[in-house]
Design an enzyme around this catalytic site. Structure first.
Site, PDB file in Angstrom:
ATOM      1  N   SER A  44       1.121  -1.128  -0.337  1.00  0.00           N
ATOM      2  CA  SER A  44      -0.021  -0.039   0.254  1.00  0.00           C
ATOM      3  C   SER A  44       0.750   1.223   0.031  1.00  0.00           C
ATOM      4  CB  SER A  44      -0.899   0.048   1.744  1.00  0.00           C
ATOM      5  OG  SER A  44      -1.773   1.374   1.611  1.00  0.00           O
ATOM      6  N   TYR A  57      -2.090  -0.802   9.795  1.00  0.00           N
ATOM      7  CA  TYR A  57      -2.440  -1.712   9.311  1.00  0.00           C
ATOM      8  C   TYR A  57      -1.105  -0.309   8.592  1.00  0.00           C
ATOM      9  CZ  TYR A  57      -4.033  -1.201   4.088  1.00  0.00           C
ATOM     10  OH  TYR A  57      -3.475  -1.102   2.665  1.00  0.00           O
TER      11      TYR A  57
END
Length: 100
Positions: A44, A57
């Site tokens: 990501s 995350y």
């Protein structure tokens, strides 16, 4: 981060970091035997920058990029490439404006 849910932290790290590790560990022996293989991780943009209120995350995606780089270095001699894609946010309204 003081109020962060520890269970959520562990779950996200398991899904985003441990599972790709285990998958790679299982897939690599046959790739090494064939002297060929491709592993593509889904990281990501948050693996390259931080994420406000997203410690688990961001940490998991940073870790995944580290795993990717290390595996790439360790397996290059065996004809295996390991890469990561780092998608970022998108705005669905932009898609409809283009007629997509």
């Amino acid at each position: 981060m003081i109020d962060y849910d520890d269970g959520f932290w562990e779950t996200l790290l398991y899904i985003n970091l441990t599972v790709p590790y285990l998958f790679s560990k299982k897939a690599l022996p046959s790739m090494i035997q064939r002297k060929y293989g491709r592993i593509i991780m889904t990281a990501s943009i948050n693996g390259k920058i931080g994420l406000f209120h997203g410690a688990a995350y961001a940490a998991s995606k940073h870790g995944l990029l580290g795993l990717t780089r290390t595996l790439a270095m360790e397996t290059a001699k065996d004809g295996i490439t390991v890469n990561a894609i780092c998608p970022g946010p998108y705005a669905p309204h932009q898609q409809s404006a283009r007629g997509v």
